[in-house]
Design an enzyme around this catalytic site. Structure first.
Site, PDB file in Angstrom:
ATOM      1  N   GLU A  24      -5.972 -10.253   1.210  1.00 58.27           N
ATOM      2  CA  GLU A  24      -6.020 -11.539   1.166  1.00 58.27           C
ATOM      3  C   GLU A  24      -6.135 -12.114   0.056  1.00 58.27           C
ATOM      4  O   GLU A  24      -5.402 -13.404  -0.366  1.00 58.27           O
ATOM      5  CB  GLU A  24      -6.856 -12.065   2.367  1.00 58.27           C
ATOM      6  CG  GLU A  24      -6.731 -11.486   3.415  1.00 58.27           C
ATOM      7  CD  GLU A  24      -7.889 -10.179   3.653  1.00 58.27           C
ATOM      8  OE1 GLU A  24      -8.207 -10.111   4.829  1.00 58.27           O
ATOM      9  OE2 GLU A  24      -7.967  -9.347   2.757  1.00 58.27           O
ATOM     10  N   GLY A  47      -4.040  28.100   2.341  1.00 61.00           N
ATOM     11  CA  GLY A  47      -3.216  28.971   3.060  1.00 61.00           C
ATOM     12  C   GLY A  47      -4.049  29.113   4.356  1.00 61.00           C
ATOM     13  O   GLY A  47      -4.405  28.291   5.244  1.00 61.00           O
TER      14      GLY A  47
END
Length: 318
Positions: free
Chosen positions: A47, A249
Site C-alpha cells: 500500500e 533425494g
C-alpha cells in the site's frame, strides 16, 4: 484485484517475514494511478508503494489490496491503515481479512469509521493461494513446505548407481527455477549435497538475483553459507521464511513426509522407464492403504515440453 494478486505473486520469496501483498489504485476516471507490492525484506508495504506512486490522485480513488491493510504499530514503518486514512480514497477493496491478531479486522473497522467504503472477499481464494506461505507460517508456526521430485514413469528418481541428471527436459528444469525464484529458502539433504554440490540458484535470465537462501538437513558438520537443520522439525525455527522448497533425494523427502510437514508436492514426470533404480520415497508411517486415501488432492497439471507436471496439496483440517 487480479492485477493486485499478480503483483503479490511477484513478491513471493522476497517479502518474508512479512506477507507478499499486492496493491492497485484506480482513479475515479478508471485509470490505474498506483501499483505496489511488498518490497524485499518486507518493507515498504504494498500500500505504501502504491500510494507513493499515486500521490494526490489517491484521493477519491478505489484501492485494491490482496490483504487487509495492517493497523498495528511497528518500528519499521507506519501502519497502512494510517496511510490510507491520510490519502482519503473513496473505497478499499480487500481480498483477504488479515488473520494476524495484531490487525484482524481493526484495519477494516477504522476505514469504515472514517467513512471509507470497504468491500471484503473479492478474489478471496486467489489472494489466499498467493499468500499461502505467510498464512501457513501464521497458522502452523513454520513455512509452507513444497517438495519437488523429478520422476520416471515408474516412479524412480535415479539409476541404481545414483545417476539422475537429467531425468526431465529443459522445460521442466526452467519451471523448477521459477519455483526457486518464488521460494525464500531451498533445502537438500547431506547425501545430495555430497553427491552433487548443488548451487540451488536461479539461472533464468533476469531472475538471477532471486536465488533463495540455502539449507542443509544434516546431523553432520555445518557448511559455510548454508543454514543447518538437524531434523525436519527445525523448520519451526525458520521465522524469516514463508516458502521452503525441498529438493533433496529420497531420504530427505521421506523424512519430511514421515513428519507430515509437506504441504505441496510438485512431481515432474518424464516419459522414461528406469526399471531397477532408486525409489522416490521410503516408509512414511502408513500401515494400511486405507490411511493413504484422502490425504492429497491434485490441484494442477500441465505439460512442460515432453514432461508432465502434477501438483498435489495436503488435505488438512481448517
Amino acid at each position: 484485484m487480479a492485477d493486485a494478486v499478480a503483483l503479490g505473486d511477484q513478491a513471493r520469496g522476497r517479502s518474508a517475514p512479512n506477507p507478499n501483498v499486492g496493491c492497485v489504485i484506480v482513479s475515479p476516471n478508471e485509470r490505474v494511478v498506483g501499483r505496489g507490492a511488498t518490497a524485499s525484506g518486507g518493507r515498504p508495504h504494498a500500500e505504501a508503494v502504491a500510494l507513493r506512486q499515486a500521490g494526490v490522485r489517491a484521493m477519491g480513488a478505489t484501492v485494491y489490496v490482496t490483504l487487509e491493510p495492517c493497523a498495528h504499530a511497528s518500528q519499521r514503518g507506519p501502519a497502512c491503515t494510517d496511510l490510507l486514512l491520510e490519502a482519503q480514497p473513496e473505497r478499499v477493496v480487500i481480498g483477504l481479512r488479515d488473520p494476524d491478531p495484531r490487525t484482524a479486522g481493526k484495519g477494516i473497522r477504522r476505514l469504515r469509521r472514517a467513512g471509507i467504503e470497504v468491500t471484503l472477499g473479492v478474489c478471496r481464494q486467489e489472494a489466499k493461494e498467493s499468500l499461502a506461505g505467510w498464512l501457513t507460517r501464521l497458522q502452523l508456526g513454520r513455512p509452507r513446505i513444497s517438495l519437488k521430485l523429478a520422476l520416471s514413469i515408474d516412479g524412480k528418481i535415479a539409476l541404481p548407481s545414483g545417476e539422475s541428471q537429467w531425468i526431465t527436459g529443459e522445460d521442466a528444469r526452467r519451471h523448477v527455477h521459477l519455483e526457486r525464484a518464488k521460494s525464500d529458502m531451498i533445502l537438500v539433504g547431506r547425501g545430495t549435497f555430497m553427491a552433487d554440490r548443488p548451487r540451488l540458484d536461479v539461472r533464468l535470465p533476469g531472475l538471477e538475483e532471486r536465488s533463495p537462501k540455502r539449507a542443509l538437513l544434516t546431523r553432520g558438520e555445518a557448511v559455510d553459507g548454508w543454514k543447518t537443520l538437524r531434523s525436519p522439525q527445525d523448520v519451526h525455527g525458520l521465522h524469516d521464511v514463508n516458502d521452503l522448497l525441498v529438493e533433496g533425494g529420497s531420504a530427505t523427502a521421506t523424512a519430511f513426509l514421515g513428519e507430515d510437514l509437506v504441504d505441496r508436492i510438485l512431481i515432474y514426470r518424464a516419459p522414461i522407464i528406469v526399471g531397477e533404480g532408486k525409489s522416490s520415497f521410503g516408509y512414511v508411517g502408513l500401515d494400511a492403504i486405507a490411511d493413504a486415501h484422502g490425504r492429497w488432492r491434485l490441484v494442477d497439471e500441465q505439460r512442460l515440453g515432453v514432461d508432465r507436471l502434477e501438483v498435489y496439496e495436503r488435505v488438512r483440517e481448517s
